[in-house]
Design a protein around this motif. Structure first.
Motif, PDB file in Angstrom:
ATOM      1  N   LEU A 260      56.817   0.663  64.462  1.00 59.10           N
ATOM      2  CA  LEU A 260      56.554   1.206  63.224  1.00 59.10           C
ATOM      3  C   LEU A 260      57.403   2.443  62.654  1.00 59.10           C
ATOM      4  O   LEU A 260      57.901   2.377  61.561  1.00 59.10           O
ATOM      5  CB  LEU A 260      55.318   1.580  63.205  1.00 59.10           C
ATOM      6  CG  LEU A 260      54.614   2.175  61.680  1.00 59.10           C
ATOM      7  CD1 LEU A 260      54.907   1.151  60.615  1.00 59.10           C
ATOM      8  CD2 LEU A 260      53.263   2.644  61.828  1.00 59.10           C
TER       9      LEU A 260
ATOM     10  N   ILE B  93      60.645   1.198  61.366  1.00 63.31           N
ATOM     11  CA  ILE B  93      60.729   0.418  60.069  1.00 63.31           C
ATOM     12  C   ILE B  93      60.785   1.637  58.947  1.00 63.31           C
ATOM     13  O   ILE B  93      61.146   1.279  57.752  1.00 63.31           O
ATOM     14  CB  ILE B  93      59.259  -0.335  59.821  1.00 63.31           C
ATOM     15  CG1 ILE B  93      59.475  -1.491  60.690  1.00 63.31           C
ATOM     16  CG2 ILE B  93      59.051  -0.850  58.700  1.00 63.31           C
ATOM     17  CD1 ILE B  93      58.351  -2.367  61.224  1.00 63.31           C
ATOM     18  N   TYR B  94      59.942   2.590  59.395  1.00 63.18           N
ATOM     19  CA  TYR B  94      60.241   3.825  58.390  1.00 63.18           C
ATOM     20  C   TYR B  94      61.583   4.306  58.154  1.00 63.18           C
ATOM     21  O   TYR B  94      61.805   4.631  56.951  1.00 63.18           O
ATOM     22  CB  TYR B  94      59.325   5.068  58.819  1.00 63.18           C
ATOM     23  CG  TYR B  94      57.927   5.004  58.386  1.00 63.18           C
ATOM     24  CD1 TYR B  94      57.755   5.579  56.911  1.00 63.18           C
ATOM     25  CD2 TYR B  94      56.864   4.454  58.846  1.00 63.18           C
ATOM     26  CE1 TYR B  94      56.676   5.301  56.145  1.00 63.18           C
ATOM     27  CE2 TYR B  94      55.616   4.390  58.074  1.00 63.18           C
ATOM     28  CZ  TYR B  94      55.539   4.732  56.890  1.00 63.18           C
ATOM     29  OH  TYR B  94      54.363   4.515  56.109  1.00 63.18           O
TER      30      TYR B  94
ATOM     31  N   LEU C 229      62.955   1.801  55.733  1.00 67.37           N
ATOM     32  CA  LEU C 229      62.460   1.881  54.416  1.00 67.37           C
ATOM     33  C   LEU C 229      63.101   3.388  53.608  1.00 67.37           C
ATOM     34  O   LEU C 229      63.286   3.255  52.633  1.00 67.37           O
ATOM     35  CB  LEU C 229      60.911   1.975  54.288  1.00 67.37           C
ATOM     36  CG  LEU C 229      60.276   0.799  54.662  1.00 67.37           C
ATOM     37  CD1 LEU C 229      58.764   1.010  54.813  1.00 67.37           C
ATOM     38  CD2 LEU C 229      60.644  -0.413  53.644  1.00 67.37           C
TER      39      LEU C 229
ATOM     40  N   LEU D   7      55.769  -2.711  51.548  1.00 67.41           N
ATOM     41  CA  LEU D   7      55.289  -1.309  51.277  1.00 67.41           C
ATOM     42  C   LEU D   7      53.700  -1.414  51.421  1.00 67.41           C
ATOM     43  O   LEU D   7      53.271  -0.348  52.369  1.00 67.41           O
ATOM     44  CB  LEU D   7      55.618  -0.620  49.828  1.00 67.41           C
ATOM     45  CG  LEU D   7      55.543   0.948  49.994  1.00 67.41           C
ATOM     46  CD1 LEU D   7      56.730   1.419  51.105  1.00 67.41           C
ATOM     47  CD2 LEU D   7      56.204   1.424  48.444  1.00 67.41           C
TER      48      LEU D   7
ATOM     49  N   VAL E  79      53.199  -1.837  55.181  1.00 66.95           N
ATOM     50  CA  VAL E  79      53.480  -0.451  56.175  1.00 66.95           C
ATOM     51  C   VAL E  79      52.543   0.518  55.941  1.00 66.95           C
ATOM     52  O   VAL E  79      52.152   1.263  56.997  1.00 66.95           O
ATOM     53  CB  VAL E  79      54.972  -0.433  55.759  1.00 66.95           C
ATOM     54  CG1 VAL E  79      55.222   1.197  56.314  1.00 66.95           C
ATOM     55  CG2 VAL E  79      55.934  -1.369  56.118  1.00 66.95           C
TER      56      VAL E  79
ATOM     57  N   SER F 231      49.457  -0.197  58.131  1.00 62.00           N
ATOM     58  CA  SER F 231      49.874  -0.001  59.370  1.00 62.00           C
ATOM     59  C   SER F 231      49.818   1.628  59.770  1.00 62.00           C
ATOM     60  O   SER F 231      49.352   1.931  60.571  1.00 62.00           O
ATOM     61  CB  SER F 231      51.226  -0.525  59.622  1.00 62.00           C
ATOM     62  OG  SER F 231      50.998  -1.922  59.648  1.00 62.00           O
TER      63      SER F 231
ATOM     64  N   TYR G 279      50.308  10.583  70.583  1.00 61.42           N
ATOM     65  CA  TYR G 279      50.909   9.390  70.728  1.00 61.42           C
ATOM     66  C   TYR G 279      52.352   9.428  70.108  1.00 61.42           C
ATOM     67  O   TYR G 279      52.523   9.903  69.085  1.00 61.42           O
ATOM     68  CB  TYR G 279      49.953   8.379  69.658  1.00 61.42           C
ATOM     69  CG  TYR G 279      50.798   7.270  69.177  1.00 61.42           C
ATOM     70  CD1 TYR G 279      51.194   7.051  67.697  1.00 61.42           C
ATOM     71  CD2 TYR G 279      51.010   6.238  70.158  1.00 61.42           C
ATOM     72  CE1 TYR G 279      51.884   6.340  67.307  1.00 61.42           C
ATOM     73  CE2 TYR G 279      51.832   5.155  69.601  1.00 61.42           C
ATOM     74  CZ  TYR G 279      52.056   4.905  68.383  1.00 61.42           C
ATOM     75  OH  TYR G 279      52.768   3.919  68.040  1.00 61.42           O
TER      76      TYR G 279
ATOM     77  N   PRO H 224      55.352   7.053  69.375  1.00 59.70           N
ATOM     78  CA  PRO H 224      55.717   5.567  69.387  1.00 59.70           C
ATOM     79  C   PRO H 224      57.170   5.301  70.140  1.00 59.70           C
ATOM     80  O   PRO H 224      57.954   6.165  70.332  1.00 59.70           O
ATOM     81  CB  PRO H 224      55.619   5.072  67.967  1.00 59.70           C
ATOM     82  CG  PRO H 224      55.979   6.237  67.270  1.00 59.70           C
ATOM     83  CD  PRO H 224      55.475   7.419  68.204  1.00 59.70           C
TER      84      PRO H 224
END
Lengths: 307, 80
Positions: free
Chosen positions: A175, A178-179, A182, B53, B56, B59, B78, B80
């Motif tokens: 994720l 992906i940001y 974008l 978008l 996303v 998510s 957390y 990632p």
């Protein structure tokens, strides 16, 4: 308002042409320098890469992007002769044959695929190759000459580098990466339309349907503003799930507010009928700095301030 | 700033920006003299980024909620 003759970039024009200089010019090194920042900075966000991984990813990334740019010059050779910005490129100026340029582009992209697949990992090579194909076939061959939204969707081609850098370190697409994709995707319209506003005559002469030529200046500037608003929000969202901290958040707010202020000034001046091209030129140049600094802030924040 | 506050401020900026982009694109497509088939394609081009978008953002909402829960429980952050 007709754009004035603001000094805009032309592709590398060597004082004394040589084959080596032409080959380097085919890769568009000035554009690639930003692509490298957006490839390498995410590697330090994703983890702690070895210097060998950084080196091979950098070399592979340069060659892949350079190959895509060379093939782009091959495919656009007919319109490059019509635009002041591109008429000094190796093919339109007659210094290189079209076939040689195509062979060079394909050769270095092939080398890049092998380097990334062999020294980094297969996913990294696949993502870089996907970016190559997207730029060559989806943007250059399909979108560029058919729709004023060419650089909106085509912006995805330039957004692959963070995915490549992230995958080089983690072997995955996540994720957070992906940001980063974008952020570049939504940065592209305000950046590129600022130049397109200044180069309307060039694009019109070449028959490329850029937004200012088809939709008009006001609609294009309006969209630049809303893309910048969206970009500001989008660039803050990774903070909410712990990827970045305060240093990145503050950097994003300062850099994004400056970009928004620049686009707002273009809009206000255009609406008032006052000369706006110098401000549009400032937005174009600042947007380059914006993206580079934003990605540096990501790496610094994640690497030095988040443990 | 609390994570959920930042999430909703950022999401509001994204949604307002996207809605205004769509509004402007629709105005531009309607104002152009293109054939209807061409207009349909332009519509499709405008809608694709909206769908991506939206996925996303959903998510992100889940990831942000998980992170907020972890922070509240004092668990490891957390990353990632």
């Amino acid at each position: 308002m007709t754009p004035s003759a603001v000094a805009a970039p032309t592709d590398a024009t060597p004082d004394e042409p040589s084959l080596a200089r032409d080959l380097i010019a085919l890769t568009k090194p000035r554009i690639i320098s930003l692509l490298l920042v957006t490839t390498l900075a995410p590697m330090f966000v994703a983890g702690t890469p070895s210097w060998a991984t950084v080196l091979w990813t950098g070399i592979g990334g340069y060659l892949m992007a350079g190959g895509a740019n060379a093939v782009n010059m091959y495919l656009d050779r007919d319109i490059d002769t019509l635009m002041a910005r591109t008429k000094l490129r190796p093919i339109p100026s007659g210094r290189m044959t079209a076939r040689a340029v195509l062979a060079f582009g394909v050769a270095i992209a092939t080398a890049a695929t092998w380097i990334l697949g062999h020294f980094v990992n297969v996913l990294t090579a696949a993502l870089a190759l996907a970016g190559f194909y997207f730029y060559v076939f989806v943007y250059t061959r399909w979108l560029k000459r058919t729709t004023p939204q060419n650089i909106v969707l085509g912006g995805a081609a330039g957004a692959f580098p963070p995915l490549v850098g992230w995958a080089a370190v983690t072997g995955r697409v996540e994720l957070a990466s992906i940001y980063l994709f974008l952020i570049i995707f939504y940065w592209t319209p305000p950046h590129f339309w600022a130049l397109a506003l200044l180069k309307q005559r060039d694009y019109g002469r070449a028959g490329v349907p850029m937004a200012p030529n088809i939709w008009g200046e006001q609609e294009t500037i309006d969209q630049m503003l809303w893309y910048t608003v969206l970009l500001l929000g989008l660039s803050l969202l990774p903070v909410t799930f712990g990827v970045f901290g305060l240093v990145y958040q503050v950097s994003t707010l300062i850099l994004g507010t400056l970009l928004l202020w620049g686009v707002w000034r273009v809009r206000a001046r255009a609406a008032a009928g006052v000369e706006w091209t110098a401000v549009a030129w400032w937005v174009y140049k600042y947007s380059l700095l914006y993206l580079a600094l934003l990605f540096v802030a990501m790496a610094v924040d994640r690497h030095f301030f988040i443990t | 700033m609390h994570i959920s506050v930042l999430f909703w401020i950022a999401t509001a900026l994204v949604i307002v920006g996207q809605v205004m982009i769509l509004r402007s694109t629709v105005r531009a497509i309607r104002g152009s003299p293109s054939a209807s088939a061409r207009r349909a394609i332009e519509w499709a081009y405008a809608v694709v980024p909206v769908i991506v978008l939206a996925v996303v953002l959903v998510s992100t909402w889940h990831a942000s909620r998980d992170r907020a829960a972890q922070v509240q429980q004092g668990a490891a952050v957390y990353l990632p």
